[in-house]
Design a protein around this motif. Structure first.
Motif, mmCIF file in Angstrom:
data_model
loop_
_atom_site.group_PDB
_atom_site.id
_atom_site.type_symbol
_atom_site.label_atom_id
_atom_site.label_comp_id
_atom_site.label_asym_id
_atom_site.label_seq_id
_atom_site.Cartn_x
_atom_site.Cartn_y
_atom_site.Cartn_z
ATOM 1 N N GLN A 1 38.101 -112.586 -39.882
ATOM 2 C CA GLN A 1 36.861 -112.403 -39.600
ATOM 3 C C GLN A 1 36.819 -111.172 -38.561
ATOM 4 O O GLN A 1 35.870 -110.166 -38.670
ATOM 5 N N ALA A 2 37.423 -111.393 -37.304
ATOM 6 C CA ALA A 2 37.586 -110.308 -36.459
ATOM 7 C C ALA A 2 38.116 -108.992 -36.639
ATOM 8 O O ALA A 2 37.403 -108.310 -36.414
ATOM 9 N N VAL A 3 38.821 -109.142 -37.720
ATOM 10 C CA VAL A 3 39.388 -107.791 -37.958
ATOM 11 C C VAL A 3 38.541 -106.832 -38.703
ATOM 12 O O VAL A 3 38.167 -105.794 -38.704
ATOM 13 N N GLU A 4 37.750 -107.680 -39.512
ATOM 14 C CA GLU A 4 36.802 -107.184 -40.338
ATOM 15 C C GLU A 4 35.430 -106.762 -39.437
ATOM 16 O O GLU A 4 35.096 -105.510 -39.608
ATOM 17 N N ALA A 5 35.266 -107.529 -38.590
ATOM 18 C CA ALA A 5 34.039 -107.271 -37.629
ATOM 19 C C ALA A 5 34.226 -105.922 -36.737
ATOM 20 O O ALA A 5 33.314 -105.354 -36.447
ATOM 21 N N ILE A 6 35.510 -105.577 -36.356
ATOM 22 C CA ILE A 6 35.707 -104.349 -35.664
ATOM 23 C C ILE A 6 36.248 -103.277 -36.420
ATOM 24 O O ILE A 6 36.919 -102.320 -36.016
ATOM 25 N N ASP A 7 36.568 -103.582 -37.664
ATOM 26 C CA ASP A 7 37.248 -102.851 -38.761
ATOM 27 C C ASP A 7 38.597 -102.298 -38.059
ATOM 28 O O ASP A 7 38.972 -100.992 -38.091
ATOM 29 N N ALA A 8 39.246 -103.351 -37.676
ATOM 30 C CA ALA A 8 40.578 -103.061 -37.033
ATOM 31 C C ALA A 8 41.438 -102.345 -38.016
ATOM 32 O O ALA A 8 41.619 -103.118 -39.225
ATOM 33 N N THR A 9 42.436 -101.629 -37.597
ATOM 34 C CA THR A 9 43.549 -101.226 -38.620
ATOM 35 C C THR A 9 45.074 -101.678 -38.088
ATOM 36 O O THR A 9 45.789 -101.437 -38.799
ATOM 37 N N VAL A 10 44.787 -102.185 -37.104
ATOM 38 C CA VAL A 10 46.316 -102.777 -36.363
ATOM 39 C C VAL A 10 46.176 -103.999 -35.447
ATOM 40 O O VAL A 10 44.841 -103.870 -35.041
ATOM 41 N N VAL A 11 46.782 -104.728 -35.536
ATOM 42 C CA VAL A 11 46.678 -106.082 -34.634
ATOM 43 C C VAL A 11 47.913 -106.048 -33.960
ATOM 44 O O VAL A 11 49.108 -105.853 -34.018
ATOM 45 N N HIS A 12 47.607 -106.195 -32.456
ATOM 46 C CA HIS A 12 48.677 -106.333 -31.552
ATOM 47 C C HIS A 12 48.691 -107.637 -30.697
ATOM 48 O O HIS A 12 47.455 -108.540 -30.659
ATOM 49 N N ALA A 13 49.938 -108.406 -30.956
ATOM 50 C CA ALA A 13 49.781 -109.852 -30.522
ATOM 51 C C ALA A 13 51.013 -110.227 -29.727
ATOM 52 O O ALA A 13 51.969 -110.052 -29.812
ATOM 53 N N GLY A 14 50.469 -111.360 -28.551
ATOM 54 C CA GLY A 14 51.652 -111.898 -27.944
ATOM 55 C C GLY A 14 51.361 -113.293 -27.677
ATOM 56 O O GLY A 14 50.278 -113.709 -27.649
ATOM 57 N N GLY A 15 52.548 -114.095 -27.753
ATOM 58 C CA GLY A 15 52.274 -115.540 -27.388
ATOM 59 C C GLY A 15 53.848 -116.330 -28.175
ATOM 60 O O GLY A 15 54.650 -115.505 -28.558
ATOM 61 N N PRO A 16 53.554 -117.680 -28.227
ATOM 62 C CA PRO A 16 54.668 -118.290 -28.941
ATOM 63 C C PRO A 16 55.012 -118.027 -30.446
ATOM 64 O O PRO A 16 54.098 -117.333 -31.045
ATOM 65 N N MET A 17 56.218 -118.003 -30.677
ATOM 66 C CA MET A 17 56.676 -117.475 -31.942
ATOM 67 C C MET A 17 55.716 -118.072 -33.158
ATOM 68 O O MET A 17 55.565 -117.340 -33.960
ATOM 69 N N PRO A 18 55.486 -119.722 -33.203
ATOM 70 C CA PRO A 18 54.545 -119.956 -34.462
ATOM 71 C C PRO A 18 53.085 -119.145 -34.244
ATOM 72 O O PRO A 18 52.749 -118.805 -35.570
#
Lengths: 284, 335
Positions: A183-200
Motif C-alpha cells: 500500500q505504501a509503495v502505491e501511495a508514494i508511487d515508489a519505484t524502489v525499496v531500500h530496507a534494513g533489518g533482520p534476515m526474515p
C-alpha cells in the motif's frame, strides 16, 4: 570494496536512544569516504581481550565537517555490552568505511525506505541523499516494541510520509513492516525499496517487491568475524550476473544486496545448484 | 613493552633496527619470518588495504583445491573464550581461477606466495601442486593434510603417518624442486612427532604447525550446535599453548636426531611479538599470524616491530639465533 581506514577513534558522545546507544566517534578522514549503507567495525577491549572478533555496525551518519561518524549499537552480548559502556573520551579501534553501499540513482526517484529495529540506522542518511537528488522518500519503521524502534523523529524530519508499526501495538499501528508495504509503495508511487533489518524481514520485503515488480536493495545483518573480506564466515547464497549462484561475502559484496538476487529461502543451507556444491557432496 | 625487556645474561644491548630478521624458506631467504596463516588472509587482495603484502615474509593463501567448492552452510563461525570456531569448508573457485585471477595480482605486488593446497584424494593434491610449477610469485607449497572442515574427520590425512607420507611424497615428486613443500599438521593426533617424522621422511622441506583443533559450541537459543557443520576448528590464543607444545616436541625430536631437521613454520594464536618469540624459542624458524588478522588486519607489521624489539632487548642480533633457544637447558623432558 570501500577504501577503509583503521584508526583509534575517540568517543565524543554515547547517548542512550530507546533500547539502543548512539556512539559519536571522532574519525578524521573517514566521513569523506562514507556513503549510505557502508558499515564500520569496532574491536572489543584491548590487545589482550578474550573477545577476539570485531563487532560490525552500519554507519548511521558521517559528518565530514565535524570529522565524525555515528554508529547505533544494541547490547546483544558481552562484546556489545562492553562497547556500549564506552565512556566519553575512550578510544576505540575503528575500521571504516567497509562494504558496498546502497546504489544511488542519477536523477530523482521515489523510494520507500523500510527499517526494522535498528536496521533503520543507515536509512536516514540515504533518505537525505535521495531528497538532495530531487527525489521523494517515504518511511516504514517497525520493531517488536516501542523502545526498539529507531529514528522515527529523524524520518519525520525528512518527510511527512512516515508509517510506524510495533508488533505489540505500543506505538503506531500494530503489525510488521511488511504489512503496509504494498500500500505504501502505491501511495508514494515508489519505484524502489531500500530496507534494513533482520534476515526474515528482508526476505519478506524482497518477496513483496518482487510481486510489485520493483527494485529492492537490502542491507543484511550477517554475523562477521573479520568484516574486511578475509575470513569467509559471513556468506549468503546469491545469484550472480551470469545466473549462477555462489556463496558471496556480506562484508565485501554486501552488506547491501539486490534483494531479488539473494536466495532468502536457502539461507543456512548449501543449495544443490550453488557453484561448488557438488564438492561438498550436495547434488541436485 | 618496557616490562618485557629483560636481558639474557651479559648479552649486549642491540638497537632494534639492527636486528636481522631474515629467515629461511627452502632455497630462499625471506626478509622476515612473518607469514599469514592459511585461511586467515584470503588470497591477499583485501588484506593489502591494511598491510603492503611485499613487507610480509610470505603470504600463505587460503587452501586451494583443484575444483570449485562452495564450502559449508552458514553459520560458519562462533566466538569462544580467547578463540573462535570456524567451519568455512575450504570455499574457493579452484586452482585454475587462482592461477588466472589471483596469482598474477599477488606477483605484481611483490608478494612471496606460499600456496596452500588440498584435495580429497591424492591425485587432487598432485594435480593442484603441478599447476603451480613455473607460476610467478610462488615461493612454496603448503600441503594442507589437516583441514578439519571435511565431512569425515576420519579422512584427515594428517591423522595417519602412512597417508601423510603418501601425500607429501606425491606432492614432492611433482612440484618444482626449487619450491619447498611444507606439510601442515593437525594437533588432533596421539603423537605429532610420529606424523612429523613421516612427512619429513616423505620429503617435506618444512612443517607448518599447527592447524586448528577440532571443537564444538552449542547455541543455547537454538539448542543446536552453533555452526551449521556441527564441529569446527578452534583458533586464536586459546590454541596457543597446544601449538607451542607441538612445535617444541617436534623441534626436540629433531635435536635428538629422531627426525631430520627442517624448518618449522609456527602458528596458533599469535597476536603480538611476545607470542611470535615464544614460538621461535620453542623451535619455529618462521611464524604465521592467523585469527589475529580478524581482530586487527594491520597486526603483522606491529608484531614484527614488537618481535624486533624483544630480540634486541635479549641481545639477539639475528632472528635465527633465537630459533629453538628454549631447548638449550633441557631438550628431553617434554619430548
Amino acid at each position: 570494496m570501500a577504501n577503509p581506514l583503521q584508526l583509534r577513534a575517540e568517543v565524543l558522545a554515547n547517548r542512550s536512544e530507546g533500547a539502543y546507544h548512539r556512539l559519536v566517534l571522532r574519525a578524521p578522514g573517514v566521513p569523506e569516504r562514507v556513503r549510505p549503507g557502508h558499515f564500520a567495525t569496532l574491536a572489543v577491549g584491548g590487545e589482550s581481550s578474550a573477545l577476539l572478533l570485531r563487532r560490525a555496525f552500519s554507519i548511521h551518519r558521517a559528518d565530514p565537517v565535524e570529522g565524525t561518524v555515528e554508529l547505533v549499537l544494541a547490547a546483544h552480548g558481552a562484546g556489545t555490552r562492553e562497547l556500549v559502556a564506552s565512556p566519553v573520551g575512550a578510544e576505540l579501534d575503528l575500521i571504516a568505511p567497509l562494504g558496498t553501499p546502497f546504489p544511488l540513482p542519477d536523477g530523482p526517484v521515489s523510494a520507500l525506505l523500510v527499517g526494522d529495529g535498528y536496521g533503520s540506522a543507515p536509512l536516514f542518511a540515504l533518505g537525505a541523499e535521495l531528497l538532495r537528488r530531487g527525489g521523494q522518500v517515504g518511511f516504514i519503521l517497525g520493531a517488536a516494541t516501542a523502545d526498539r524502534l529507531y529514528g522515527v523523529d529523524q524520518a519525520r524530519a525528512l518527510t511527512p510520509d512516515v508509517l510506524v508499526l510495533t508488533e505489540d501495538g505500543s506505538l503506531g499501528l500494530t503489525g510488521r513492516v511488511t504489512d503496509p508495504l504494498a500500500q505504501a509503495v502505491e501511495a508514494i508511487d515508489a519505484t524502489v525499496v531500500h530496507a534494513g533489518g533482520p534476515m526474515p524481514t528482508l526476505a519478506g520485503v524482497s518477496a513483496i517487491a518482487a510481486e510489485l515488480g520493483i527494485r529492492v536493495h537490502t542491507s543484511v545483518e550477517a554475523e562477521m568475524a573479520c568484516g574486511v573480506g578475509i575470513c569467509m564466515s559471513c556468506v549468503l547464497p546469491v545469484v550472480g550476473e551470469d545466473g549462477r549462484s555462489r556463496f558471496v561475502r556480506s562484508c565485501t559484496d554486501g552488506p547491501v544486496f539486490d534483494g531479488a538476487r539473494v536466495r532468502w529461502a536457502d539461507l543456512g543451507t548449501v543449495p544443490a545448484d550453488l557453484e561448488g556444491a557438488a564438492a561438498m557432496g550436495v547434488h541436485g | 613493552m618496557s616490562g618485557d625487556a629483560r636481558m639474557v645474561g651479559d648479552a649486549p644491548v642491540i638497537a632494534a633496527e639492527d636486528v636481522d630478521l631474515s629467515a629461511p624458506l627452502g632455497p630462499l631467504t625471506l626478509p622476515n619470518p612473518l607469514s599469514t596463516a592459511s585461511g586467515c588472509a584470503g588470497y591477499g587482495r583485501e588484506l593489502a588495504r591494511f598491510v603492503p603484502l611485499d613487507q610480509l615474509g610470505t603470504v600463505t593463501t587460503k587452501t586451494i583445491m583443484p575444483y570449485p567448492r562452495s564450502g559449508e552452510a552458514a553459520p560458519r563461525m562462533a566466538e569462544t573464550p580467547s578463540g573462535m570456531l570456524n567451519a568455512i569448508g575450504l570455499q574457493g573457485s579452484g586452482i585454475e581461477a587462482f592461477v588466472r585471477q589471483e596469482l598474477p595480482w599477488l606477483a605484481e605486488r611483490g608478494a612471496r606466495v606460499l600456496v596452500s593446497i588440498a584435495g580429497e584424494r591424492l591425485e587432487e593434491f598432485t594435480e593442484t601442486a603441478e599447476r603451480l610449477n613455473g607460476q610467478p610469485g610462488v615461493v612454496g607449497i603448503e600441503v594442507n593434510i589437516s583441514g578439519p572442515n571435511v565431512a569425515d574427520r576420519g579422512l584427515v590425512f594428517a591423522c595417519n603417518p602412512a597417508t601423510s607420507y603418501d601425500v607429501v611424497r606425491a606432492v614432492r615428486a611433482v612440484a618444482d624442486p626449487q619450491l619447498p613443500v611444507y606439510a601442515k599438521l593437525t594437533p588432533d593426533v596421539t603423537s605429532i612427532t610420529e606424523i612429523a617424522a613421516a612427512c619429513v621422511h616423505a620429503g617435506a622441506d618444512g612443517l607448518s604447525m599447527i592447524n586448528t583443533a577440532l571443537g564444538l559450541a552449542i547455541d543455547l537459543d537454538t539448542l543446536r550446535p552453533a555452526l551449521a557443520a556441527g564441529a569446527g576448528g578452534l583458533s586464536g590464543p586459546a590454541l596457543r599453548p597446544i601449538a607451542v607444545r607441538c612445535v617444541y616436541q617436534v623441534h626436540a625430536a629433531m635435536l635428538a636426531g629422531r627426525i631430520p631437521q627442517v624448518p618449522i613454520l609456527g602458528m596458533g594464536g599469535i597476536r603480538n611479538g611476545r607470542d611470535a618469540l615464544e614460538f621461535t624459542l620453542a623451535g619455529a624458524a618462521g611464524v604465521a599470524v592467523g585469527t589475529a588478522l580478524f581482530q586487527d588486519p594491520a597486526a603483522p607489521l606491529r608484531i614484527l616491530a614488537e618481535l624486533r624489539e624483544l630480540l634486541a632487548a635479549r641481545g639477539l642480533a639475528k632472528y635465527t639465533d633465537a630459533v629453538g633457544l628454549a631447548h638449550r637447558a633441557d631438550s628431553q623432558r617434554t619430548s
